[in-house]
Scaffold this active site. Structure first.
Site, PDB file in Angstrom:
ATOM      1  N   PRO A   3       0.757  -1.240   0.000  1.00 32.63           N
ATOM      2  CA  PRO A   3       0.000   0.000   0.000  1.00 32.63           C
ATOM      3  C   PRO A   3       0.788   1.292   0.000  1.00 32.63           C
ATOM      4  O   PRO A   3       1.575   1.559   0.891  1.00 32.63           O
ATOM      5  CB  PRO A   3      -0.822  -0.062   1.290  1.00 32.63           C
ATOM      6  N   GLU A   4       0.558   2.081  -1.012  1.00 32.73           N
ATOM      7  CA  GLU A   4       0.824   3.515  -0.944  1.00 32.73           C
ATOM      8  C   GLU A   4      -0.564   4.133  -1.064  1.00 32.73           C
ATOM      9  O   GLU A   4      -1.559   3.416  -0.995  1.00 32.73           O
ATOM     10  CB  GLU A   4       1.777   3.951  -2.058  1.00 32.73           C
ATOM     11  N   LYS A  37      -1.759   7.368   3.694  1.00 31.45           N
ATOM     12  CA  LYS A  37      -1.843   5.912   3.706  1.00 31.45           C
ATOM     13  C   LYS A  37      -2.708   5.405   4.862  1.00 31.45           C
ATOM     14  O   LYS A  37      -2.703   4.210   5.158  1.00 31.45           O
ATOM     15  CB  LYS A  37      -0.437   5.312   3.819  1.00 31.45           C
ATOM     16  N   HIS A  93      -4.569 -13.283   8.647  1.00 26.83           N
ATOM     17  CA  HIS A  93      -5.677 -12.428   9.082  1.00 26.83           C
ATOM     18  C   HIS A  93      -5.397 -11.882  10.472  1.00 26.83           C
ATOM     19  O   HIS A  93      -5.106 -12.643  11.398  1.00 26.83           O
ATOM     20  CB  HIS A  93      -6.998 -13.205   9.056  1.00 26.83           C
ATOM     21  N   ARG A 153       3.219  -9.684   6.865  1.00 26.51           N
ATOM     22  CA  ARG A 153       4.388  -9.206   7.605  1.00 26.51           C
ATOM     23  C   ARG A 153       4.066  -8.523   8.918  1.00 26.51           C
ATOM     24  O   ARG A 153       4.960  -8.176   9.679  1.00 26.51           O
ATOM     25  CB  ARG A 153       5.218  -8.268   6.722  1.00 26.51           C
ATOM     26  N   ARG A 157      15.801   4.850   1.778  1.00 26.10           N
ATOM     27  CA  ARG A 157      15.095   3.911   0.912  1.00 26.10           C
ATOM     28  C   ARG A 157      15.842   3.725  -0.401  1.00 26.10           C
ATOM     29  O   ARG A 157      16.478   4.663  -0.908  1.00 26.10           O
ATOM     30  CB  ARG A 157      13.674   4.419   0.620  1.00 26.10           C
TER      31      ARG A 157
END
Length: 255
Positions: A2-3, A55, A99, A117, A245
């Site tokens: 997700p971004e 986000k 989940h 993760r 990054r």
DNA sequence: CCGGATGTTCACCT
DNA sequence: GAGGTGAACATCCG
């Protein structure tokens, strides 16, 4: 995955829960819940609307706002279906042990956050003031202020969520590549013309990659491998660490 | 086996 | 206070 683009897709999915009443919040992973307020405070609450800041996905209820953080691998399943993420790094696979939280509604439906993760989390009434303006709607003048006061590398500043919310590593690389701007430049060194160019390309990249299917569908993303060439001019790409990054960029046309 | 991964936060420097 | 680095978090993937 997700971004901002992916979180927006999740928010749209969560729109289906508006009007539903929560009967129970099931916490499969206790560490996944953060903050002072407890999950059972949502029992009996009705979902009134959804929002997104950067986000962070938000479900407003009459008992508080549920904040969803997806980390790097979180996804949302609403009524058993995932949103448009055929291109997730996990190839769309979902295992029951991933989940983390399930919100059960009175009508028998369920919204589940799945996250291999476990870098995401869920919170009631998250502090929204810690986030800067959303990258989708930020005005050029505000972007100029965001950049103008910082000596940080341009890329680091764009990804700093308290100053500008929503851009992650992939979107930012793609935006700077298209805007032909060197990610290592001091943020405040941009001229007004360059800030305009950056703003224009930010909007374009968000719109284009949104249509293509997500943050990983950029032209530069395809070239994210050692020894790759710039898709624009064929020159060798650099792979550096900027703002902590991994950063791919073309020193030939990004200046 | 190893390195890297779309994110956030913290400790420790400068 | 600002910003950099590196680590941690936990797990999967190539």
């Amino acid at each position: 995955m997700p971004e901002l683009l992916e979180v927006e897709a999740y928010r749209r999915q969560a729109e289906a829960t508006v009007g539903r009443t929560i009967v129970r919040v099931e916490l499969f992973d206790p560490a996944y819940w953060r903050g002072e307020r407890r999950p059972d405070e949502l029992e009996g609450a009705t979902v009134e609307g959804t929002r997104r800041i950067g986000k962070l996905a938000l479900l407003d209820t009459d008992a508080g706002t549920l904040g969803l953080r997806f980390g790097m691998t979180g996804r949302l399943l609403v009524d058993g279906a995932a949103s448009i993420d055929q291109l997730v790094y996990t190839s769309g696979r979902d295992l029951p042990e991933w989940h983390r939280v399930a919100v059960r509604f009175r009508d028998g439906t369920t919204m589940t956050l799945t996250d291999p993760r476990r870098l995401g989390w869920v919170e009631l009434d998250p502090d929204e003031t810690r986030l800067g303006p959303d990258a989708v709607s930020v005005r050029p003048a505000v972007l100029r202020e965001v950049l103008g006061s910082s000596s940080a590398p341009l890329k680091a500043r764009l990804m700093d969520q308290k100053h500008l919310a929503g851009l992650g590593n992939l979107l930012t690389d793609e935006i700077l590549w298209r805007a032909a701007l060197d990610p290592t430049r001091e943020a405040r060194s941009l001229t007004p013309v360059e800030v305009r160019r950056l703003h224009r390309n930010m909007s374009r990249v968000i719109a284009d990659l949104g249509h293509r299917g997500g943050s990983h569908t950029g032209d530069l993303q395809a070239a994210r491998s050692p020894g790759a060439q710039c898709p624009r001019d064929g020159r060798p790409l650099r792979r550096d660490s900027v703002g902590g990054r991994t950063t791919y960029w073309c020193p030939h046309h990004q200046r």
